[in-house]
Motif scaffolding. Structure first.
Motif, PDB file in Angstrom:
ATOM      1  N   ASN A   1      10.073  -7.465  -0.625  1.00 49.47           N
ATOM      2  CA  ASN A   1       8.836  -8.062  -0.120  1.00 49.47           C
ATOM      3  C   ASN A   1       8.754  -9.520  -0.535  1.00 49.47           C
ATOM      4  O   ASN A   1       9.515  -9.990  -1.385  1.00 49.47           O
ATOM      5  CB  ASN A   1       7.625  -7.280  -0.649  1.00 49.47           C
ATOM      6  N   PHE A   2       7.812 -10.242   0.071  1.00 47.81           N
ATOM      7  CA  PHE A   2       7.599 -11.637  -0.287  1.00 47.81           C
ATOM      8  C   PHE A   2       7.164 -11.727  -1.750  1.00 47.81           C
ATOM      9  O   PHE A   2       6.578 -10.788  -2.293  1.00 47.81           O
ATOM     10  CB  PHE A   2       6.556 -12.274   0.627  1.00 47.81           C
TER      11      PHE A   2
ATOM     12  N   HIS B   1       0.838  -1.215   0.000  1.00 46.45           N
ATOM     13  CA  HIS B   1       0.000   0.000   0.000  1.00 46.45           C
ATOM     14  C   HIS B   1       0.866   1.255   0.000  1.00 46.45           C
ATOM     15  O   HIS B   1       0.598   2.213  -0.739  1.00 46.45           O
ATOM     16  CB  HIS B   1      -0.923   0.007   1.223  1.00 46.45           C
ATOM     17  N   LEU B   2       1.920   1.253   0.820  1.00 45.19           N
ATOM     18  CA  LEU B   2       2.804   2.412   0.894  1.00 45.19           C
ATOM     19  C   LEU B   2       3.523   2.642  -0.436  1.00 45.19           C
ATOM     20  O   LEU B   2       3.723   3.786  -0.858  1.00 45.19           O
ATOM     21  CB  LEU B   2       3.816   2.237   2.024  1.00 45.19           C
ATOM     22  N   MET B   3       3.907   1.555  -1.096  1.00 44.49           N
ATOM     23  CA  MET B   3       4.553   1.686  -2.411  1.00 44.49           C
ATOM     24  C   MET B   3       3.593   2.284  -3.437  1.00 44.49           C
ATOM     25  O   MET B   3       3.929   3.230  -4.156  1.00 44.49           O
ATOM     26  CB  MET B   3       5.026   0.316  -2.889  1.00 44.49           C
TER      27      MET B   3
ATOM     28  N   ARG C   1       8.974  -1.220 -10.686  1.00 46.04           N
ATOM     29  CA  ARG C   1      10.111  -1.753 -11.437  1.00 46.04           C
ATOM     30  C   ARG C   1      10.860  -2.802 -10.621  1.00 46.04           C
ATOM     31  O   ARG C   1      11.291  -2.528  -9.494  1.00 46.04           O
ATOM     32  CB  ARG C   1      11.072  -0.621 -11.797  1.00 46.04           C
ATOM     33  N   PRO C   2      11.062  -4.012 -11.174  1.00 45.66           N
ATOM     34  CA  PRO C   2      11.911  -4.993 -10.478  1.00 45.66           C
ATOM     35  C   PRO C   2      13.363  -4.543 -10.526  1.00 45.66           C
ATOM     36  O   PRO C   2      13.852  -4.102 -11.563  1.00 45.66           O
ATOM     37  CB  PRO C   2      11.699  -6.276 -11.286  1.00 45.66           C
ATOM     38  N   VAL C   3      14.044  -4.627  -9.397  1.00 47.26           N
ATOM     39  CA  VAL C   3      15.449  -4.215  -9.318  1.00 47.26           C
ATOM     40  C   VAL C   3      16.362  -5.435  -9.303  1.00 47.26           C
ATOM     41  O   VAL C   3      17.242  -5.586 -10.150  1.00 47.26           O
ATOM     42  CB  VAL C   3      15.692  -3.338  -8.070  1.00 47.26           C
ATOM     43  N   ILE C   4      16.154  -6.327  -8.337  1.00 49.17           N
ATOM     44  CA  ILE C   4      16.955  -7.547  -8.242  1.00 49.17           C
ATOM     45  C   ILE C   4      16.220  -8.544  -7.361  1.00 49.17           C
ATOM     46  O   ILE C   4      15.570  -8.162  -6.383  1.00 49.17           O
ATOM     47  CB  ILE C   4      18.375  -7.242  -7.678  1.00 49.17           C
TER      48      ILE C   4
ATOM     49  N   GLY D   1       5.658  -8.824  -4.344  1.00 46.40           N
ATOM     50  CA  GLY D   1       6.531  -8.231  -5.357  1.00 46.40           C
ATOM     51  C   GLY D   1       5.946  -8.391  -6.749  1.00 46.40           C
ATOM     52  O   GLY D   1       5.961  -7.453  -7.561  1.00 46.40           O
ATOM     53  N   ALA D   2       5.406  -9.575  -7.050  1.00 47.61           N
ATOM     54  CA  ALA D   2       4.787  -9.815  -8.356  1.00 47.61           C
ATOM     55  C   ALA D   2       3.601  -8.887  -8.573  1.00 47.61           C
ATOM     56  O   ALA D   2       3.392  -8.361  -9.678  1.00 47.61           O
ATOM     57  CB  ALA D   2       4.345 -11.276  -8.458  1.00 47.61           C
ATOM     58  N   SER D   3       2.825  -8.653  -7.509  1.00 44.65           N
ATOM     59  CA  SER D   3       1.680  -7.751  -7.601  1.00 44.65           C
ATOM     60  C   SER D   3       2.128  -6.330  -7.907  1.00 44.65           C
ATOM     61  O   SER D   3       1.534  -5.639  -8.749  1.00 44.65           O
ATOM     62  CB  SER D   3       0.892  -7.788  -6.288  1.00 44.65           C
ATOM     63  N   LEU D   4       3.200  -5.875  -7.249  1.00 40.08           N
ATOM     64  CA  LEU D   4       3.700  -4.521  -7.483  1.00 40.08           C
ATOM     65  C   LEU D   4       4.195  -4.343  -8.920  1.00 40.08           C
ATOM     66  O   LEU D   4       3.902  -3.337  -9.578  1.00 40.08           O
ATOM     67  CB  LEU D   4       4.827  -4.197  -6.504  1.00 40.08           C
TER      68      LEU D   4
END
Length: 337
Positions: free
Chosen positions: A193-194, A181-183, A207-210, A198-201
């Motif tokens: 995050n789990f 939510h904060l993101m 943006r995926p970083v690593i 992360g997949a939801s974001l």
């Protein structure tokens, strides 16, 4: 008329004979009692619940000659308390916890459930393309100060960029849903995050970083050891080994169905609660990518490397004060070549 009476009488006799052949309620209860029952502690959210729901809904437990008593629990701590207190036979946790228990003389063991791990995800407006770009920024962390993904990120940042993340960033430890939510509200520039969060974001524009897997490779852990798995007492497994194998076989039937068929996911949508179809598809793919199709000596050796690395990074706090992976953490009854 006589013929009709004869047919009616014969039908009645047939029904009576059939009834005598059917098991009585007591007999049915005795048969059910003979079928091994496994008490499975499951969080009310997450991929374990989705898989067990599929096992039950498609009859894979009965196919393999077992019954499941599913015990819904509200948190990771509740899972651990239920297992240690004997209220359930199996829960999913990580093998770091199992190793800590064994280092204290307790006999718990582990069978892999999933190899999917978390990742660092950033708001594309924040200009974060590597962990080095986190310097001076707020950074959301799911799981607390000794979360294994956070410790791995710290070790990776130190080795790769010469950065001490503990002092370089402003960590915000919070529950996974809150961090998302904060993101999405723009209050955090990046999180670790789990995997499903992360997949939801990412599906919603972050943006995926690593990934944790990429960081492990950068730290020299070339084989990816599954982090999450079924945890149970070794003594219980010694007397319930056949039922445990049957349970694992039933879960792999469910995994195969969830890989093979998108339709098999539709009954799970209300449990997954995706924000939209893109998020649902991303979570579905993340689950599939995490299925453990290989597990043996290389993965166990990699687990030892990772255990030593995390022990050093946490100064023994996550590993019960020991730096070497105890023997027999991984149940010998499960290997996949």
């Amino acid at each position: 008329m006589a013929s009709t009476h004869f047919i009616t009488r014969m039908f009645a006799l047939f029904c009576a004979a059939l009834l005598t052949m059917m098991p009585t309620p007591a007999a049915r209860a005795e048969v059910a009692h003979d079928v091994p029952e496994l008490r499975v502690g499951v969080l009310e959210f997450g991929s374990v619940g989705w898989e067990i729901d599929t096992v039950q809904r498609l009859g894979f437990a009965s196919k393999h000659g077992i019954r499941l008593a599913v015990v819904p629990l509200a948190s990771e701590n509740a899972l651990k308390v239920a297992l240690l207190g004997g209220s359930v036979d199996l829960v999913v946790s990580d093998w770091f916890w199992v190793a800590t228990l064994r280092s204290r003389g307790q006999d718990y063991q582990f069978v892999p459930f999933s190899r999917t791990v978390g990742e660092v995800v950033a708001n594309p407006k924040a200009g974060i393309r590597s962990l080095a770009d986190l310097n001076g920024k707020r950074f959301g962390v799911a799981g607390g100060p000794v979360d294994k993904s956070w410790l791995i990120a710290r070790a990776y940042a130190r080795k790769t960029y010469g950065i001490d993340l503990q002092s370089a960033v402003k960590p915000q430890f919070a529950a996974a849903p809150l961090l998302n939510h904060l993101m999405l509200d723009g209050e955090l520039p990046a999180v670790i995050n789990f995997w499903q969060y992360g997949a939801s974001l990412v599906a919603q524009g972050m943006r995926p970083v690593i990934t944790v897997e990429q960081m492990l490779k950068g730290l020299g852990v070339k084989t990816d050891p599954p982090l999450l798995g079924w945890v149970f007492s070794q003594r219980w497994a010694e007397t319930h080994g056949d039922a445990l194998r049957a349970f694992i076989a039933a879960t792999y039937d469910a995994k195969q169905e969830l890989v093979r068929s998108d339709a098999a996911w539709q009954p799970l949508r209300s449990k997954v609660k995706p924000e939209n179809d893109a998020v649902f598809a991303a979570i579905r793919q993340g689950y599939r990518d995490g299925i453990v199709n290989r597990f043996g000596a290389p993965e166990i050796q990699a687990a030892g490397q990772l255990f030593h690395l995390v022990a050093e990074e946490s100064h023994g706090e996550l590993t019960g004060g020991t730096s070497e992976l105890p023997a027999d953490v991984f149940w010998s009854g499960f290997r996949r070549p």
